[in-house]
Design an enzyme around this catalytic site. Structure first.
Site, PDB file in Angstrom:
ATOM      1  CG  ASP A 139     -14.221  -1.078 -45.776  1.00 14.32           C
ATOM      2  OD1 ASP A 139     -15.418  -1.051 -46.070  1.00 14.32           O
ATOM      3  OD2 ASP A 139     -13.729  -0.429 -44.838  1.00 14.32           O
ATOM      4  CD  GLU A 140     -18.315  -2.536 -42.787  1.00 10.85           C
ATOM      5  OE1 GLU A 140     -19.371  -3.135 -42.544  1.00 10.85           O
ATOM      6  OE2 GLU A 140     -18.138  -1.332 -42.557  1.00 10.85           O
ATOM      7  CG  ASP A 179     -14.688  -2.816 -40.675  1.00 10.60           C
ATOM      8  OD1 ASP A 179     -14.035  -2.334 -41.613  1.00 10.60           O
ATOM      9  OD2 ASP A 179     -15.479  -2.166 -39.964  1.00 10.60           O
TER      10      ASP A 179
END
Length: 420
Positions: A201-202, A111
């Site tokens: 973003d993960e 993350d």
DNA sequence: GCGGATCAC
DNA sequence: TATGGTGATCCGC
């Protein structure tokens, strides 16, 4: 119940849940803020009197009524139940689920830290150390300095300003984020060619093979990967290492044994479990469940009301068992594609229809770019009261042009209806 | 298949 | 003054 005493009780209870609701879904998630109660009060104060507030109040009231119905349903369902017998059956199921636990895979959940804000910092180092939010209207993210004031993603800018008067607001630069996201994902892919991105973003990775091939521990692999991301993008990333996809909180490796996992789950808030949002948090709380440990205590009620609460899912959650299959989403598995827009004011019927045409054209472009098509067209519309409606129609053939999306769809008819 | 709700990011 | 966009899933018809 005395007439007059009940409404009083209801309204005070309603206020507490409403104030929490107004703070938004991501409030109180990370414990960075100083005084969440005071923050929630300021947010509620700033919202008061708006149509948004009224709508939240309406939804909160509906949820409270739903919970009261479920409580009644519970009392009725529990009458005459042989508690010992149900307990024995649930315990038997727990034994079965435990036997299926698979500790063989090393799953990593990565993350990016405050992704959009971190990218903005790269382009504007002046922002370093300052409280700032990204996004106009509604914030997509907030810097760590801003989070201390209770500023959160999903929060409107004017409320964020109330919480933090010195807040700097910068616009989104989505193309920058996409570019950086691609770079980061490529680093992740070196550790698992089959990794699964979850948003920009993960990602989830299965690093079992990589760690065996390179003779590295899971922690060493992840350390190396995080260093690589930072070296190549100047961005930092947090990771959770576990035998399944339910990430531990923050940057952490959980020991790979049943007892440690269960101990970790015991005090974990039910709200941290993927799939348990604000509503299910309140539903479960109403039968006494706040933590994953509480699931066992209340297993009989859950079992009796299996259909409402999902016994198997909650027992697996209690045990800390979840899917450990990591694979990217295949293109063919796509179920829908859409476009939507919010307008501050939309004017007359002609204006509305014109905007609909523009949205249909945008959707057609998106669909044709990748050759997507579908048979069901759905119109979603939101009134200025924030009430949302959908109207859908399924055709016996595939549609893809903007004329079909707009004219052949039920869109025009709905707008017609609204204006007459 | 439809419409409302919920959820994640 | 003022509260987003995209996609998925589940439930009860």
């Amino acid at each position: 119940m005395e007439p007059g005493s009940e409404p009083q009780l209801d309204s005070s209870q309603e206020t507490e849940t409403l104030v929490k609701r107004l703070a938004g879904p991501s409030s109180g998630k990370a414990g960075l803020a100083l005084d969440q109660t005071e923050i929630n009060r300021i947010i509620a104060e700033a919202s008061k009197g708006s149509k948004f507030y009224d709508n939240e109040k309406r939804k909160d009231k509906e949820l409270t009524e739903r919970i009261n119905r479920i409580k009644k349903e519970k009392d009725e369902s529990m009458r005459g139940v042989d508690i010992r017998k149900v307990e024995a059956a649930v315990d038997q199921l727990l034994v079965q689920l435990e036997a299926q636990r698979d500790l063989s895979q090393i799953i990593v959940h990565v993350d990016m830290d405050a992704f959009f804000a971190s990218v903005e910092l790269l382009y504007n180092p002046e922002l370093a150390g300052k409280p700032f939010g990204v996004g106009r209207g509604v914030l997509t993210t907030a810097s760590y300095e801003a989070r201390k004031y209770g500023v959160r993603s999903g929060m409107p800018g004017f409320i964020a300003k109330k919480l933090c008067p010195d807040l700097i607001l910068v616009s989104n630069n989505f193309s920058r984020y996409a570019e950086m996201s691609a770079k980061v994902m490529n680093v992740f892919r070196r550790y698992d060619s089959n990794m699964c991105p979850a948003g920009s973003d993960e990602a989830y990775l299965n690093i079992t093979e990589y760690s065996v091939m390179h003779g590295l521990t899971a922690e060493a692999c992840v350390q190396e990967m995080r260093k690589a991301v930072h070296a190549e993008t100047q961005l930092s990333v947090s990771a959770g290492i576990a035998p399944n996809k339910n990430k531990p909180n923050g940057q952490f490796q959980i020991p790979f044994d049943s007892a440690s996992i269960k101990a970790f789950m015991h005090h974990l808030s039910i709200r941290k479990v993927p799939g348990i949002g604000r509503v299910n948090e309140r539903l479960l709380e109403s039968i006494g469940i706040k933590t994953c440990g509480d699931i066992y205590t209340h297993r009989v009620v859950i079992s009796v009301m299996d259909k409402r609460f999902g016994l198997k899912f909650l027992l697996q959650t209690h045990l800390g068992i979840a899917s450990n299959i990591v694979e990217p989403h295949l293109r063919e598995e796509r179920k829908s594609i859409g476009a939507e827009r919010t307008f501050s004011s939309l004017g007359d019927k002609e204006k509305v229809l014109q905007k609909l045409q523009e949205i249909a054209a945008e959707l057609e472009k998106d669909m044709s770019r990748n050759g997507w098509t579908g048979r069901t067209v759905t119109l979603k519309y939101k009134l200025d009261t924030y009430q949302v409606f959908t109207r859908a129609k399924t055709f016996d053939r595939y549609v893809f042009t903007k004329e079909e999306l707009y004219l052949v769809s039920p869109l025009a008819a709905c707008v017609q209806y609204y204006y007459e």
